[in-house]
Structures are given as C-alpha cells and as structure tokens.
Design a protein around this motif. Structure first.
Motif, mmCIF file in Angstrom:
data_model
loop_
_atom_site.group_PDB
_atom_site.id
_atom_site.type_symbol
_atom_site.label_atom_id
_atom_site.label_comp_id
_atom_site.label_asym_id
_atom_site.label_seq_id
_atom_site.Cartn_x
_atom_site.Cartn_y
_atom_site.Cartn_z
ATOM 1 N N TYR A 267 0.808 -1.210 0.000
ATOM 2 C CA TYR A 267 0.000 0.000 0.000
ATOM 3 C C TYR A 267 0.852 1.275 0.000
ATOM 4 C CZ TYR A 267 -4.738 -1.902 0.673
ATOM 5 O OH TYR A 267 -5.963 -2.520 0.498
ATOM 6 N N TRP A 268 1.920 1.278 0.815
ATOM 7 C CA TRP A 268 2.624 2.543 1.062
ATOM 8 C C TRP A 268 4.123 2.492 0.789
ATOM 9 C CZ3 TRP A 268 -0.316 0.665 5.548
ATOM 10 C CH2 TRP A 268 -1.672 1.026 5.446
ATOM 11 N N GLY A 269 4.693 1.309 0.621
ATOM 12 C CA GLY A 269 6.088 1.179 0.223
ATOM 13 C C GLY A 269 7.052 1.928 1.118
ATOM 14 N N ASP A 270 7.860 2.794 0.524
ATOM 15 C CA ASP A 270 8.879 3.527 1.271
ATOM 16 C C ASP A 270 8.296 4.572 2.225
ATOM 17 O OD1 ASP A 270 10.846 2.101 0.007
ATOM 18 O OD2 ASP A 270 11.297 3.630 -1.483
ATOM 19 N N ASN A 271 6.984 4.766 2.196
ATOM 20 C CA ASN A 271 6.320 5.708 3.101
ATOM 21 C C ASN A 271 5.475 5.000 4.159
ATOM 22 O OD1 ASN A 271 7.237 8.157 1.804
ATOM 23 N ND2 ASN A 271 5.820 7.676 0.133
ATOM 24 N N ALA A 272 5.718 3.708 4.367
ATOM 25 C CA ALA A 272 4.909 2.935 5.309
ATOM 26 C C ALA A 272 4.972 3.493 6.725
ATOM 27 C CB ALA A 272 5.357 1.465 5.297
ATOM 28 N N GLY A 273 6.116 4.036 7.115
ATOM 29 C CA GLY A 273 6.254 4.576 8.465
ATOM 30 C C GLY A 273 5.370 5.788 8.696
ATOM 31 N N PHE A 274 5.228 6.632 7.690
ATOM 32 C CA PHE A 274 4.313 7.771 7.806
ATOM 33 C C PHE A 274 2.879 7.268 7.957
ATOM 34 C CE2 PHE A 274 7.906 9.494 5.349
ATOM 35 C CZ PHE A 274 8.213 10.623 6.091
ATOM 36 N N ALA A 275 2.518 6.287 7.137
ATOM 37 C CA ALA A 275 1.171 5.721 7.212
ATOM 38 C C ALA A 275 0.899 5.152 8.596
ATOM 39 C CB ALA A 275 1.010 4.634 6.143
ATOM 40 N N GLN A 276 1.894 4.495 9.178
ATOM 41 C CA GLN A 276 1.714 3.919 10.513
ATOM 42 C C GLN A 276 1.399 4.989 11.535
ATOM 43 O OE1 GLN A 276 3.527 4.183 13.457
ATOM 44 N NE2 GLN A 276 3.572 2.187 14.448
ATOM 45 N N GLN A 277 2.079 6.127 11.461
ATOM 46 C CA GLN A 277 1.839 7.198 12.426
ATOM 47 C C GLN A 277 0.451 7.814 12.265
ATOM 48 O OE1 GLN A 277 4.263 8.888 15.109
ATOM 49 N NE2 GLN A 277 3.907 6.692 15.008
ATOM 50 N N TYR A 278 0.019 8.014 11.031
ATOM 51 C CA TYR A 278 -1.327 8.538 10.817
ATOM 52 C C TYR A 278 -2.380 7.555 11.335
ATOM 53 C CZ TYR A 278 0.679 12.146 7.763
ATOM 54 O OH TYR A 278 1.392 13.212 7.271
ATOM 55 N N LEU A 279 -2.187 6.275 11.066
ATOM 56 C CA LEU A 279 -3.131 5.263 11.544
ATOM 57 C C LEU A 279 -3.153 5.185 13.066
ATOM 58 C CD1 LEU A 279 -2.679 2.212 9.123
ATOM 59 C CD2 LEU A 279 -4.737 3.592 9.428
ATOM 60 N N PHE A 280 -1.961 5.201 13.671
ATOM 61 C CA PHE A 280 -1.853 5.129 15.132
ATOM 62 C C PHE A 280 -2.638 6.267 15.773
ATOM 63 C CE2 PHE A 280 0.104 6.488 19.093
ATOM 64 C CZ PHE A 280 0.268 5.300 19.797
ATOM 65 N N TYR A 281 -2.432 7.472 15.286
ATOM 66 C CA TYR A 281 -3.068 8.653 15.886
ATOM 67 C C TYR A 281 -4.579 8.639 15.629
ATOM 68 C CZ TYR A 281 -3.753 13.520 17.229
ATOM 69 O OH TYR A 281 -4.175 14.663 17.843
ATOM 70 N N TYR A 282 -4.982 8.270 14.436
ATOM 71 C CA TYR A 282 -6.399 8.237 14.097
ATOM 72 C C TYR A 282 -7.144 7.179 14.911
ATOM 73 C CZ TYR A 282 -10.639 7.429 11.311
ATOM 74 O OH TYR A 282 -11.935 7.248 10.909
ATOM 75 N N ALA A 283 -6.589 5.983 14.959
ATOM 76 C CA ALA A 283 -7.279 4.879 15.631
ATOM 77 C C ALA A 283 -7.350 5.076 17.140
ATOM 78 C CB ALA A 283 -6.574 3.562 15.302
ATOM 79 N N ARG A 284 -6.335 5.709 17.714
ATOM 80 C CA ARG A 284 -6.320 5.929 19.158
ATOM 81 C C ARG A 284 -7.533 6.736 19.600
ATOM 82 N NH1 ARG A 284 -1.343 9.126 21.842
ATOM 83 N NH2 ARG A 284 -2.432 10.862 20.835
ATOM 84 N N ASN A 285 -8.032 7.587 18.725
ATOM 85 C CA ASN A 285 -9.150 8.455 19.085
ATOM 86 C C ASN A 285 -10.453 8.126 18.361
ATOM 87 O OD1 ASN A 285 -7.664 10.547 20.801
ATOM 88 N ND2 ASN A 285 -6.449 10.582 18.920
ATOM 89 N N ASN A 286 -10.420 7.156 17.466
ATOM 90 C CA ASN A 286 -11.615 6.884 16.662
ATOM 91 C C ASN A 286 -12.019 5.412 16.590
ATOM 92 O OD1 ASN A 286 -12.387 9.572 15.167
ATOM 93 N ND2 ASN A 286 -10.148 9.463 15.114
ATOM 94 N N MET A 287 -11.197 4.513 17.090
ATOM 95 C CA MET A 287 -11.530 3.088 16.958
ATOM 96 C C MET A 287 -12.152 2.545 18.236
ATOM 97 S SD MET A 287 -9.079 0.033 15.558
ATOM 98 C CE MET A 287 -8.764 -1.123 16.889
#
Length: 287
Positions: A267-287
């Motif tokens: 999905y994100w290749g060389d930018n997977a780490g950025f995606a992880q941070q966005y997901l972490f922050y989003y899910a912490r407050n929305n999941m």
C-alpha cells in the motif's frame, strides 16, 4: 515546508504547512516534549531547551536563533519535506484518507539515535506517562544541567558518559527489568559492537539486524528506532495495538505479522512509516 520565517529577539516565528504541535508531540514518537500551563510545549534536544507555541498556521519558537534553527531544528522538525504531497501520495484508499485528514499536522521528528534507542527500550510493555517519568529520572540522574526561564532541565546522557554503569546504578530511575537492557546498550555502543550512528547509511534490513544485537530490542523497538531516528521510512513498527488497528481496518480478521508487513509495503512502500503514524493517531481516538 516553511512559507515564512521571522526572527526576533526572543526567537523565531514560522509559517509552516502541516505542522500541528499536539499531533506531532503526542502521536507516540517522542517523550521529552511537555505542555505547560500556557499551552506551550517545552522540549529538550541537542542539549538545548526550547519553548514552542502554536498560533494557527504559525509557530513561535522561543530561546533559539536562526543559526541554531538552520543547523539543527530545521532538520529535527523535518521541514524540508512537503507533507501535503506525501499525504496525497499515501491517501490511496478510504481509511488512509480519513487518517491523514484527522492527523494532517503530524510530522516525523528526526531524533537522536542514542536517545531513541534508550527511550524505546524503556517503552516496551509500558505506558506513556511512566515512560516519560523514567526518561525524566534517567536524565536528571545522569544528564547535564540545562537552564531556561529560571528552571533547571537536563540533557539526555550520552553513551560515553554512562560508561561503566551498572544495573544497581539504575535503581533510582525505577526502570525495572529494563535496567539490564540499558546497561547492555551502553556497553555494546561504547565497545563498537553496534556502530549506532552509521546505521542510517546501510539498508533497513542490515540496520535492523544490528539493532537486534542489543538486549531488549525486538522487531517493534528496532523499527521504531529506524523510523524515528534513522530515516528508514519503509518501516512499519507493529505492536499489539497497531496489529489490531491494521486487522480492523484492512483485514476484518486476524492477520499474521507477515501479512500486515506485506500489506504495508504494497500500500505505502517507502512511506509505510508515515502511514503507521497517521493510523496510530487516528485509531487511538476513533476506533
């Protein structure tokens, strides 16, 4: 990226795209930024205390000059990167579109390798308030004094300054079983078993293998160190929480670690780490 920079006697004012201090400092990547009674953040890096406040699209940085900013803090806050273009690139399906919209002000800090190593050894099986408390005690016990605005702060102790430290010496910071891992890290870095400051120059896989030589560093901790201090943005650090988040949003079932890492790369290749941070922050407050 910086749109405007104004220098004053007290510091600098910047206009920057995609920089929200709360999102950046409270997304789990760092532990030495604290909010004060005025709503400003005070942080310590590179043996310097700075205070930073948000004012809409502007941020004011106090106790800094332009030379210091250009030589260190510009890179620290990753201000050369066009985060809006990055967001557009990785927002290729509905979940990430929501996540990047929610945390669009997150920037990945370029932190010191040694500080990040010790901080994430301490973070294992721990909660953020306790992590911050142990790190603060560690710095107060072994770091150098720094002064700002009538208060005393402490630098992060270097591996050289900790040479010869024992588990008993660390009793005062109350790190528990992690003390022996800190001692092992001190020894292996000082002895050159792990050449920490050269790992950013080799491949992610090779750097990960080197970090795994240190006791207390498993795959998740290694990937956090690689991502947050060595610019290995292809890393997708995965603990129990991120595994659950990824399963919930992308698999709708339990998935193996291998499946999750393959998804991140696809999905994100060389930018997977950025995606992880966005997901972490989003899910912490929305999941």
């Amino acid at each position: 990226m910086i749109k405007e920079l104004i220098e004053s006697n007290s510091g600098l004012t910047l206009k920057v795209d995609c920089l929200n201090l709360q999102q950046t400092f409270e997304c789990g990547q760092c532990f030495r930024w604290d909010i004060n009674d005025e709503g400003n953040y005070i942080g310590i890096a590179n043996n310097k205390v700075i205070e930073i406040r948000q004012n809409s699209d502007y941020v004011d940085i106090v106790n800094i000059n332009k030379q210091e900013f250009n030589s260190f803090w510009h890179s620290y806050f990753d201000l050369n990167r066009d985060y809006q273009s990055l967001i557009n690139k990785i927002s290729n399906e509905n979940v990430m579109i929501k996540a990047t919209g929610y945390g669009s002000g997150i920037r990945l800090l370029n932190q010191d390798e040694w500080e990040t190593l010790i901080s994430f050894i301490i973070s294992a099986n721990n909660n953020i308030p306790r992590i911050k408390s142990i790190i603060q005690s560690f710095c107060e016990s072994f770091g150098d004094k720094l002064y700002y605005n009538g208060r005393t702060y402490y630098s992060f102790p270097t591996p050289q300054s900790l040479k010869g430290i024992t588990v008993a010496d660390l009793d005062q910071i109350k790190s528990g079983y992690r003390a022996k891992y800190i001692v092992d890290a001190v020894n292996k870095v000082n002895e050159g078993v792990v050449d920490l400051y050269k790992l950013s120059n080799i491949s992610t896989e090779e750097a990960r293998k080197e970090l795994l030589k240190i006791k207390g560093v498993g795959p998740k901790v290694a990937d956090c160190i690689l991502l947050f201090s060595m610019s290995k943005y292809d890393c997708y650090p995965m603990d129990v929480w991120i595994k659950r988040v990824t399963e919930n949003y992308y698999f709708n079932r339990e998935a193996s670690s291998k499946e999750i890492q393959e998804l991140a790369q696809n999905y994100w290749g060389d930018n997977a780490g950025f995606a992880q941070q966005y997901l972490f922050y989003y899910a912490r407050n929305n999941m």
